[in-house]
Motif scaffolding. Structure first.
Motif: not given
Length: 720
Positions: A454-482
């Motif tokens: 509801l508070l993202s730019h895209g899901p309601l405009e594109k008809g897609l969940d934010v996890s499935h194409g509804g977001a404008e940018f996908y920058n996936m975080a990967l952290d190393g530990a140790g």
């Protein structure tokens, strides 16, 4: 002074609620949320469950969330400016899918062997961990959001997936509206029986605000604070979301209009802000540059800081430090940190964050919009899907696999070990990327982001969940530990095995397998502990920490998953230092088997007796991955430091030096060793003691004994 007694009573109730939660729920090694216990005997019965006792998909989430909100017990405190508290977490009311090891309804068993081999936290099925754009909600209100969802249903209703999603969105909003109506009615009814004049008037105004916010967007500062609290509580109830936004800029227009109209003064504003921060410790940023580079600090930024100073509770404010900032805000933040000794505010470094994010191909203006909204993480509010702080590789485990393989060779060497580590780390990253693709392909059918959509730019405009194409940018975080465990282990092998030749590969491998319990094991362990360490400055420990960061960047930065999603590296372990340590045997740096790994980007605690802050600042700055995500510095300062002359100026200078060197985020505890030890022995006697565990702050008594011991060891051994 008009609100002093009300604030004191609210804080005391917060402490009492913390005691009650500990008694009923037990220790919880996580944020101190704004959750309160439901009335005794109230047990919600969700209407939609499958044969596993769980639920998945938009329909089930929408119906279950609507039921929770429509039946949610009301919470009204006549001292509070804001109505409501949250009491349930829908995402933890699933019973799980044992076949697939988690609350994920789809089979990824082909990835499990390597996930276990390298102790990977895959992020599959994880929710939230990206930031909403509150301006959308503040502009539309619940009624406007409902209209948007209905319009989306009409536009995309021909698609069965979209139809199910937007019907669920409507269920979610209407459920929230029902809950807000219940709050309004409860406040109105409570006012009828309240004899204290001030409280009675407060309850009347509270009811008026809630009645209005059922559908209309907020117009005043109090209404805006109430709307934010309502969304935060609803989002917590849905799936624990805790990301905030640029709080001073979000609320500034309401504050300025109210002041100009004579509706409030600064004391009123500060009290509303106090109540918002007390309601829930969401992550908010203060100050920093706007898109055009100009400083965003305003009088409201200072009021938020003063409200937090009076809070005496857990809080997660971050001040963005940049060249053009109002240094009074920086200074006041440091003063509050040293005076209250509660671990807030935190401080982030704009220079490295902006430059780093731009290396991914983004503009400076966009990079400035990427703000501190989580434990260790930055996010573009409403624009970006990230899985921040949930995807991790335990590099101590990767190192263990590589060491065991190398040690079995006929002629093991440090060079072979490094190559073996890189090979296994590459496989671990490949496994993570496949997991991210799997998550993004299926999460919308597992757990759609009904609230954050509801508070993202895209899901309601594109008809897609934010996890499935509804977001404008996908920058996936990967952290190393140790990091420090592995850097120090490489350095120890280089020093004692290859250079001094005082221990052989076979002897070291044998002692590690036995956790140093064989004859001569303890003597060897002490020798290994005496070796060069990350953080000493200019030695092999520092060399290897930098080298590991280079490897992290080579394997992650700028890379894309097979499905095309961008990866961004960081160093962070969150509260998983204990859990990650349990999967790793003894290591060549002298660490015993199954004990905690090192914390984030910090050196291992306790090895440096001179407590050189500048050395620590340089060391952690040197291992910043540098692509817009953080490798925070967890700094513990002895309480005596806060009392020294020029403590404020010296700490400001230290932080600025770290940020100039490339640092990204600093979390600071002011440590009273005597109090910490006493609270560890008798936690029930210190219900108000708060520490910054990692990116989050928590009541010390709410932590498990095992985790309290970890915090005690780190805080007291590292306190400068």
């Amino acid at each position: 002074m008009r609100y002093q007694q009300r604030m004191a009573r609210l804080v005391e109730r917060k402490i009492q609620q913390t005691r009650e939660k500990l008694a009923v729920l037990g220790a919880r090694d996580e944020d101190d949320y704004g959750l309160v216990l439901p009335p005794e005997g109230f047990v919600p019965e969700l209407p939609v469950r499958d044969e596993n006792g769980s639920f998945a998909g938009a329909y089930a989430w929408g119906k279950n969330f609507r039921y929770l909100m429509e039946n949610h017990p009301v919470y009204i405190d006549p001292d509070d400016a804001l109505a409501g508290r949250w009491m349930f977490m829908l995402s933890r009311m699933r019973l799980g899918y044992k076949l697939y090891r988690s609350n994920f309804a789809f089979d990824y068993s082909d990835l499990v062997p390597l996930q276990e081999k390298y102790d990977i936290t895959s992020g599959i099925g994880k929710d939230a961990h990206f930031a909403p754009d509150y301006e959308i909600g503040l502009s539309f209100g619940w009624g406007g959001l409902l209209d948007k969802a209905r319009t989306a249903l009409e536009k995309f209703g021909h698609d069965p997936v979209a139809k199910e999603l937007f019907e669920a969105e409507i269920d979610a909003i209407e459920g929230i509206q029902c809950w807000v109506r219940h709050l309004a009615l409860a406040a109105r009814d409570r006012a009828l029986t309240e004899y204290d004049r001030e409280r009675k008037q407060n309850l009347i105004e509270m009811a008026q605000v809630c009645f209005r916010l059922i559908s209309a967007p907020p117009e005043t500062l109090r209404e805006a604070c109430q709307w934010l609290a309502l969304f935060n509580m609803a989002s917590r109830t849905y799936n624990r979301d805790g990301a905030g936004g640029q709080l001073d800029e979000l609320l500034r227009p309401y504050y300025e209009r109210d002041l100009a109209a004579g509706r409030i003064d600064d004391e009123d504003a500060e009290f509303y802000l106090f109540c918002l921060l007390l309601n829930d410790p969401h992550y908010y940023q203060l100050g920093g540059p706007g898109e055009d580079g100009r400083d965003m600090a305003s009088p409201l930024s200072f009021l938020i800081l003063e409200a937090a100073a009076k809070l005496k509770s857990s809080c997660n404010l971050t001040i963005r430090v940049h060249d053009g900032m109002d240094r009074r805000l920086f200074r006041r933040g440091v003063e509050i940190l040293l005076e209250n000794k509660l671990g807030y505010p935190r401080f982030s470094g704009d220079k490295a964050l902006v430059a780093g994010f731009m290396k991914n191909g983004y503009s400076a203006a966009l990079a400035r919009k990427r703000i501190a909204t989580g434990c260790n993480w930055m996010s573009l509010p409403g624009l970006e899907y990230t899985l921040n702080d949930v995807v991790k590789i335990n590099i101590a485990k990767v190192f263990e696999v590589a060491f065991q393989e190398t040690a079995e060779e006929a002629a093991p060497s440090l060079k072979k070990l490094e190559a073996c580590y890189i090979r296994h780390f590459h496989l671990a990253v490949e496994t993570v990327m496949k997991g991210i693709d799997f998550h993004l392909a299926h999460q919308y059918r597992n757990e759609p982001e009904l609230l954050l959509n509801l508070l993202s730019h895209g899901p309601l405009e594109k008809g897609l969940d934010v996890s499935h194409g509804g977001a404008e940018f996908y920058n996936m975080a990967l952290d190393g530990a140790g990091l420090a465990v592995v850097a120090d282990s490489f350095a120890a092998i280089e020093q004692f095995v290859e250079q001094e030749k005082s221990v052989s590969w076979s002897e070291l491998a044998e002692q590690l397998r036995a956790d140093f319990q064989l004859p001569g094991g303890e003597m060897l362990r002490k020798k290994l502990l005496s070796g060069d360490r990350f953080g000493r400055g200019g030695g092999r420990g520092d060399f290897w920490a930098v080298r590991l960061t280079e490897i992290l960047d080579q394997e992650v930065a700028g890379k894309r998953t097979p499905a095309g999603y961008r990866m961004i590296p960081g160093w962070f372990s969150w509260a998983d230092t204990v859990r990650f340590g349990k999967s790793v045997g003894a290591t060549p740096n002298g660490r015993r088997a199954h004990t905690p790994i090192s914390h984030g980007a910090n050196p291992n605690p306790g090895f440096r007796k001179d407590h050189a802050l500048t050395a620590m600042a340089r060391a952690i700055a040197s291992v910043q991955p540098g692509y817009g995500n953080t490798a925070p510095w967890q700094l513990e300062l002895d309480i005596g430091y806060a009392k020294t002359d020029r403590a404020v100026e010296n700490l400001m200078a230290l932080m600025e030096a770290h940020f100039e060197l490339g640092g990204t985020l600093i979390n600071i505890n002011i440590v009273d060793a005597e109090k910490i030890l006493a609270a560890h022995a008798n936690p029930e006697l210190y219900p108000d003691l708060i520490v910054r565990v990692t990116g989050f702050s928590a009541y010390f008594t709410s932590l498990s004994r095992e985790f309290r011991q970890l915090v005690v060891d780190r805080l007291i051994r590292e306190a400068v």
